[in-house]
Design a protein around this motif. Sequence first.
Motif, mmCIF file in Angstrom:
data_model
loop_
_atom_site.group_PDB
_atom_site.id
_atom_site.type_symbol
_atom_site.label_atom_id
_atom_site.label_comp_id
_atom_site.label_asym_id
_atom_site.label_seq_id
_atom_site.Cartn_x
_atom_site.Cartn_y
_atom_site.Cartn_z
ATOM 1 N N CYS A 31 48.062 41.206 41.689
ATOM 2 C CA CYS A 31 49.642 40.112 42.029
ATOM 3 C C CYS A 31 49.265 39.861 43.124
ATOM 4 O O CYS A 31 49.683 38.942 43.901
ATOM 5 C CB CYS A 31 50.843 40.823 41.313
ATOM 6 N N HIS A 32 49.023 40.958 44.078
ATOM 7 C CA HIS A 32 49.686 40.335 45.341
ATOM 8 C C HIS A 32 48.759 40.068 46.229
ATOM 9 O O HIS A 32 49.039 40.008 47.515
ATOM 10 C CB HIS A 32 50.632 41.699 45.887
ATOM 11 N N THR A 33 46.922 40.450 46.061
ATOM 12 C CA THR A 33 45.721 40.428 46.779
ATOM 13 C C THR A 33 45.999 41.562 47.319
ATOM 14 O O THR A 33 46.886 42.195 47.599
ATOM 15 C CB THR A 33 45.975 38.983 47.560
ATOM 16 N N ASN A 34 45.098 41.489 47.973
ATOM 17 C CA ASN A 34 44.252 43.182 48.749
ATOM 18 C C ASN A 34 45.447 42.639 50.232
ATOM 19 O O ASN A 34 45.512 43.986 51.252
ATOM 20 C CB ASN A 34 42.490 43.345 48.981
ATOM 21 N N HIS A 35 44.687 41.925 50.920
ATOM 22 C CA HIS A 35 45.250 41.098 52.118
ATOM 23 C C HIS A 35 46.229 40.797 52.977
ATOM 24 O O HIS A 35 46.746 40.911 53.565
ATOM 25 C CB HIS A 35 43.599 41.240 53.448
ATOM 26 N N TYR A 36 45.595 39.658 51.773
ATOM 27 C CA TYR A 36 46.852 38.297 51.984
ATOM 28 C C TYR A 36 48.278 38.616 51.240
ATOM 29 O O TYR A 36 48.617 37.634 50.728
ATOM 30 C CB TYR A 36 45.703 36.933 51.774
ATOM 31 N N VAL A 37 48.582 39.871 52.080
ATOM 32 C CA VAL A 37 50.053 39.926 51.184
ATOM 33 C C VAL A 37 51.377 39.421 51.681
ATOM 34 O O VAL A 37 51.536 39.654 53.319
ATOM 35 C CB VAL A 37 50.411 41.271 51.380
#
Length: 250
Positions: A31-37
């Motif tokens: 839901c939050h993505t890996n790096h582009y949080v």
Amino acid sequence: CHEDTWDEYVGGIHGKLFMGGDSAAPACASCHTNHYVLSASDSMSTTFAANLPKTCGRCHGTGGVASHVAYRVDQPVENFQKGVHGKALISGNNEAASCNDCHESHKLLPSSDPSSPIYIMNISKTCGKCHDDVTEVYDSSIHGVALRGGEFDSPTCINCHGEHNTMSLVEHVGEPQLVEETCAPCHSIAKLNERYGITSGVVESYQNSYHGLASAGGSKVAAKCTSCHGVHNIYMQDDPRSTIHADNLV
């Protein structure tokens, strides 16, 4: 870093599936993505209100890994986007209800769980986070009182307004289909009428009346169920608050 959030997550259906080894269960990055949080308040975030239908739709939309789940409403994401809340989000109203306003963000629970915000006894409270004035009236009505008394046959918000495909007054409860689509599913069932001491044949009686015939013929001004009984403020006939109480009929 996010211990409290983790505790909520593992207590919900997604976390339980993940901890149980289900490779398709969503984890944080789903839901939050890996790096582009980004913060949920950032319009570019995958968890921004207007973007949540797309984020949840990766699994719960048509063709997603969770699209096989037996919902009471088919295509929840697609139907949500067609409803009044989804349309409001698309039009730029970021205060409109999105997925997590009803289902929560991390501790998602099934509707069968009494702790869930979408459990039948909790739905009016959940809707009341935005519609508190309506909830107060509904809770005091015959429907609300009966539900709190354990009569699960009694309708709550979603029975009349829909779950994901929530429609506006004009689109749904203001149309001639009101009787057939909203009130009749309960009030035309003989066993329910008998169980609660309600007069049988009320739907057919209305449909055969001048009002019913005019409504079926396309009249937008003919009296419908809510014209006489109220919308949320439905009370027993002998209740002085009732719109069909002898003192209020005229």
